[in-house]
Scaffold this motif. Structure first.
Motif, PDB file in Angstrom:
ATOM      1  N   GLY A  15       0.974  -1.347  -0.147  1.00 29.98           N
ATOM      2  CA  GLY A  15      -0.303  -0.462  -0.235  1.00 29.98           C
ATOM      3  C   GLY A  15       0.450   1.517   0.391  1.00 29.98           C
ATOM      4  O   GLY A  15       0.188   2.175  -0.390  1.00 29.98           O
ATOM      5  N   GLU A  16       1.959   1.294  -0.482  1.00 28.30           N
ATOM      6  CA  GLU A  16       2.780   2.143  -0.339  1.00 28.30           C
ATOM      7  C   GLU A  16       2.414   3.284  -1.221  1.00 28.30           C
ATOM      8  O   GLU A  16       2.626   4.271  -0.736  1.00 28.30           O
ATOM      9  CB  GLU A  16       4.286   1.934   0.059  1.00 28.30           C
ATOM     10  CG  GLU A  16       5.472   3.507   0.044  1.00 28.30           C
ATOM     11  CD  GLU A  16       6.963   3.405  -0.227  1.00 28.30           C
ATOM     12  OE1 GLU A  16       7.980   3.589  -0.521  1.00 28.30           O
ATOM     13  OE2 GLU A  16       6.751   2.191   1.190  1.00 28.30           O
ATOM     14  N   ASP A  17       2.666   3.064  -2.198  1.00 29.07           N
ATOM     15  CA  ASP A  17       2.268   3.601  -3.715  1.00 29.07           C
ATOM     16  C   ASP A  17       0.489   4.493  -3.156  1.00 29.07           C
ATOM     17  O   ASP A  17       0.483   5.378  -4.789  1.00 29.07           O
ATOM     18  CB  ASP A  17       2.469   2.780  -5.011  1.00 29.07           C
ATOM     19  CG  ASP A  17       1.394   1.575  -4.610  1.00 29.07           C
ATOM     20  OD1 ASP A  17       1.234   1.157  -3.676  1.00 29.07           O
ATOM     21  OD2 ASP A  17       1.228   1.540  -6.194  1.00 29.07           O
ATOM     22  N   GLY A  41       3.279   7.941  -0.515  1.00 31.64           N
ATOM     23  CA  GLY A  41       4.114   7.633  -1.237  1.00 31.64           C
ATOM     24  C   GLY A  41       3.826   8.254  -2.478  1.00 31.64           C
ATOM     25  O   GLY A  41       4.753   8.263  -3.463  1.00 31.64           O
ATOM     26  N   LYS A  42       2.727   9.230  -2.928  1.00 34.75           N
ATOM     27  CA  LYS A  42       2.088   9.596  -4.066  1.00 34.75           C
ATOM     28  C   LYS A  42       2.882  11.394  -3.543  1.00 34.75           C
ATOM     29  O   LYS A  42       2.861  11.560  -5.147  1.00 34.75           O
ATOM     30  CB  LYS A  42       0.311   9.857  -3.477  1.00 34.75           C
ATOM     31  CG  LYS A  42      -0.326   8.829  -4.394  1.00 34.75           C
ATOM     32  CD  LYS A  42      -1.715   9.261  -4.040  1.00 34.75           C
ATOM     33  CE  LYS A  42      -2.494   7.976  -3.971  1.00 34.75           C
ATOM     34  NZ  LYS A  42      -3.921   8.089  -3.977  1.00 34.75           N
ATOM     35  N   ALA A  43       3.236  11.089  -2.505  1.00 36.44           N
ATOM     36  CA  ALA A  43       4.307  12.575  -2.608  1.00 36.44           C
ATOM     37  C   ALA A  43       5.611  12.875  -2.985  1.00 36.44           C
ATOM     38  O   ALA A  43       6.620  11.476  -2.593  1.00 36.44           O
ATOM     39  CB  ALA A  43       4.365  13.149  -1.559  1.00 36.44           C
ATOM     40  N   LEU A 102       3.308  12.422   5.622  1.00 40.51           N
ATOM     41  CA  LEU A 102       4.735  12.858   5.646  1.00 40.51           C
ATOM     42  C   LEU A 102       5.009  12.875   6.831  1.00 40.51           C
ATOM     43  O   LEU A 102       3.770  13.302   8.025  1.00 40.51           O
ATOM     44  CB  LEU A 102       4.995  13.917   4.641  1.00 40.51           C
ATOM     45  CG  LEU A 102       5.707  15.268   5.435  1.00 40.51           C
ATOM     46  CD1 LEU A 102       7.674  14.423   4.880  1.00 40.51           C
ATOM     47  CD2 LEU A 102       5.871  16.778   5.060  1.00 40.51           C
ATOM     48  N   GLY A 103       5.952  12.407   7.954  1.00 40.82           N
ATOM     49  CA  GLY A 103       6.727  12.941   9.167  1.00 40.82           C
ATOM     50  C   GLY A 103       5.860  11.586   9.662  1.00 40.82           C
ATOM     51  O   GLY A 103       6.155  11.795  11.225  1.00 40.82           O
ATOM     52  N   THR A 104       5.440  10.780   9.817  1.00 38.26           N
ATOM     53  CA  THR A 104       5.382   9.672  10.375  1.00 38.26           C
ATOM     54  C   THR A 104       6.670   7.831  10.060  1.00 38.26           C
ATOM     55  O   THR A 104       7.094   7.951   9.691  1.00 38.26           O
ATOM     56  CB  THR A 104       3.517   8.841   9.778  1.00 38.26           C
ATOM     57  OG1 THR A 104       2.711   9.680   8.879  1.00 38.26           O
ATOM     58  CG2 THR A 104       2.936   7.644  10.179  1.00 38.26           C
ATOM     59  N   THR A 105       6.262   8.017  11.505  1.00 40.17           N
ATOM     60  CA  THR A 105       6.857   6.814  12.044  1.00 40.17           C
ATOM     61  C   THR A 105       6.457   5.609  12.289  1.00 40.17           C
ATOM     62  O   THR A 105       5.868   5.024  12.873  1.00 40.17           O
ATOM     63  CB  THR A 105       8.473   6.764  13.005  1.00 40.17           C
ATOM     64  OG1 THR A 105       8.758   8.018  12.731  1.00 40.17           O
ATOM     65  CG2 THR A 105       8.808   5.576  12.745  1.00 40.17           C
ATOM     66  N   VAL A 106       6.737   4.490  11.145  1.00 39.05           N
ATOM     67  CA  VAL A 106       5.790   3.214  11.953  1.00 39.05           C
ATOM     68  C   VAL A 106       6.922   2.568  12.966  1.00 39.05           C
ATOM     69  O   VAL A 106       8.026   2.087  12.468  1.00 39.05           O
ATOM     70  CB  VAL A 106       5.824   2.564  10.572  1.00 39.05           C
ATOM     71  CG1 VAL A 106       4.680   0.863  11.473  1.00 39.05           C
ATOM     72  CG2 VAL A 106       4.398   2.720   9.851  1.00 39.05           C
ATOM     73  N   HIS A 107       6.535   1.877  14.182  1.00 41.49           N
ATOM     74  CA  HIS A 107       7.414   0.903  14.706  1.00 41.49           C
ATOM     75  C   HIS A 107       7.321  -0.343  15.149  1.00 41.49           C
ATOM     76  O   HIS A 107       6.041  -0.732  14.827  1.00 41.49           O
ATOM     77  CB  HIS A 107       7.363   1.900  16.274  1.00 41.49           C
ATOM     78  CG  HIS A 107       7.670   3.081  16.628  1.00 41.49           C
ATOM     79  ND1 HIS A 107       7.259   3.825  16.224  1.00 41.49           N
ATOM     80  CD2 HIS A 107       8.856   4.073  16.878  1.00 41.49           C
ATOM     81  CE1 HIS A 107       6.936   5.262  16.417  1.00 41.49           C
ATOM     82  NE2 HIS A 107       9.170   5.251  16.669  1.00 41.49           N
ATOM     83  N   LEU A 108       8.168  -1.242  16.111  1.00 46.55           N
ATOM     84  CA  LEU A 108       7.851  -1.812  15.441  1.00 46.55           C
ATOM     85  C   LEU A 108       6.316  -2.425  16.352  1.00 46.55           C
ATOM     86  O   LEU A 108       5.233  -3.384  16.027  1.00 46.55           O
ATOM     87  CB  LEU A 108       8.607  -2.930  16.552  1.00 46.55           C
ATOM     88  CG  LEU A 108      10.193  -3.467  16.424  1.00 46.55           C
ATOM     89  CD1 LEU A 108      11.406  -4.149  16.867  1.00 46.55           C
ATOM     90  CD2 LEU A 108       9.843  -4.454  14.801  1.00 46.55           C
ATOM     91  N   SER A 145      -0.981   2.321   3.787  1.00 45.27           N
ATOM     92  CA  SER A 145      -1.913   2.678   2.776  1.00 45.27           C
ATOM     93  C   SER A 145      -2.048   4.018   3.452  1.00 45.27           C
ATOM     94  O   SER A 145      -2.234   4.584   2.954  1.00 45.27           O
ATOM     95  CB  SER A 145      -2.975   1.826   3.077  1.00 45.27           C
ATOM     96  OG  SER A 145      -2.956   1.135   2.204  1.00 45.27           O
ATOM     97  N   ASP A 146      -1.982   4.259   4.978  1.00 42.90           N
ATOM     98  CA  ASP A 146      -2.229   5.267   5.877  1.00 42.90           C
ATOM     99  C   ASP A 146      -0.988   6.682   6.174  1.00 42.90           C
ATOM    100  O   ASP A 146      -0.451   6.987   6.312  1.00 42.90           O
ATOM    101  CB  ASP A 146      -3.326   5.476   6.760  1.00 42.90           C
ATOM    102  CG  ASP A 146      -4.079   5.160   6.531  1.00 42.90           C
ATOM    103  OD1 ASP A 146      -5.018   4.960   5.135  1.00 42.90           O
ATOM    104  OD2 ASP A 146      -4.827   3.858   6.917  1.00 42.90           O
ATOM    105  N   LEU A 147       0.337   6.180   4.500  1.00 42.45           N
ATOM    106  CA  LEU A 147       1.831   6.645   5.472  1.00 42.45           C
ATOM    107  C   LEU A 147       1.184   8.137   4.878  1.00 42.45           C
ATOM    108  O   LEU A 147       0.960   8.413   3.682  1.00 42.45           O
ATOM    109  CB  LEU A 147       2.408   5.941   4.764  1.00 42.45           C
ATOM    110  CG  LEU A 147       4.079   6.003   5.560  1.00 42.45           C
ATOM    111  CD1 LEU A 147       4.366   5.860   6.532  1.00 42.45           C
ATOM    112  CD2 LEU A 147       5.272   5.678   4.691  1.00 42.45           C
TER     113      LEU A 147
END
Length: 219
Positions: free
Chosen positions: A113-115, A120-122, A156-162, A152-154
């Motif tokens: 879902g990154e694209d 991902g779109k920016a 700018l400024g977001t970090t996904v942690h463990l 999919s909801d990522l």
């Protein structure tokens, strides 16, 4: 549910470097299977089917069924020795798996879902995958071949942690039991200009970005 894959093996009677070289010339791979309540056993495998299997991600992270004359032993691949420049597997180590015992092993991460995400779109956003696999603990029956990371909801400024990963039932990440400082980043979305500035500063100072430490050694 864990998916298993059958690998046919034969018992290996001869030991030593000379015997191993003869096996390799004959298109075989010397190997050993150990662990559980049984003694270690020297085995050999046909190189071609194992080489083809080794091109798949599941070969390294899934439970394998070693079939020795119809006797099935469930194992995980624990070590593979490759020839430095030939397409040749030199040796394999397998560890037996007990259905009632918790195992610890690395599982690959699949990013989806990154694209389609805002990040991902920016064009000006750089999305960095800090980890490509994660060590988990679970019973053999619960071992996943991979863990999906939905981006999919990522933004700018977001970090996904463990701790943000959605794990299958019965699966845990032991690293998270060690404290908040071990809840490391899996994915980071930052502005490309910030990324470039940080890289330039690190190059000027001679430092290596924390996200890059160890990455060169893995190549």
């Amino acid at each position: 549910m864990a998916t298993t894959h059958e690998i046919k093996v034969e018992r290996r009677e001869d030991e030593g470097k000379g015997a191993s070289r003869r096996l390799r010339r004959a298109g075989k791979i010397p190997a050993i299977v150990y662990g559980g309540d049984l003694n270690p056993v020297n085995i050999q495998l046909d190189h071609e089917p194992v080489w083809l299997a080794s091109q798949n991600e599941w070969f390294y992270s899934s439970i394998l069924d070693l079939s020795l004359g119809g006797d099935i032993q469930k194992v995980l691949l624990r070590d593979m020795q490759r020839h430095p420049y030939k397409q040749l597997i030199m040796h394999l180590d397998f560890q037996r798996v007990s259905e009632g015992e918790t195992l610890r092993t690395a599982v690959p991460l699949h990013f989806i879902g990154e694209d389609k995400s805002p990040a991902g779109k920016a064009a000006e956003v750089v999305v960095t995958h800090e980890l490509n696999e994660v060590v988990v603990e679970c019973l053999p029956k619960d071992l996943p071949e991979h863990i999906e990371v939905d981006l999919s909801d990522l933004e700018l400024g977001t970090t996904v942690h463990l701790s943000d990963l959605k794990l299958p039932s019965g699966v845990e990440i032991p690293e998270l039991r060690l404290g908040k400082e071990h809840d490391v980043a899996v994915v980071v979305a930052r502005h490309g200009r910030v990324e470039a500035e940080e890289t330039a500063e690190d190059e000027d100072s001679g430092d290596v970005p924390a996200s890059k430490v160890g990455k060169e050694d893995e190549k």
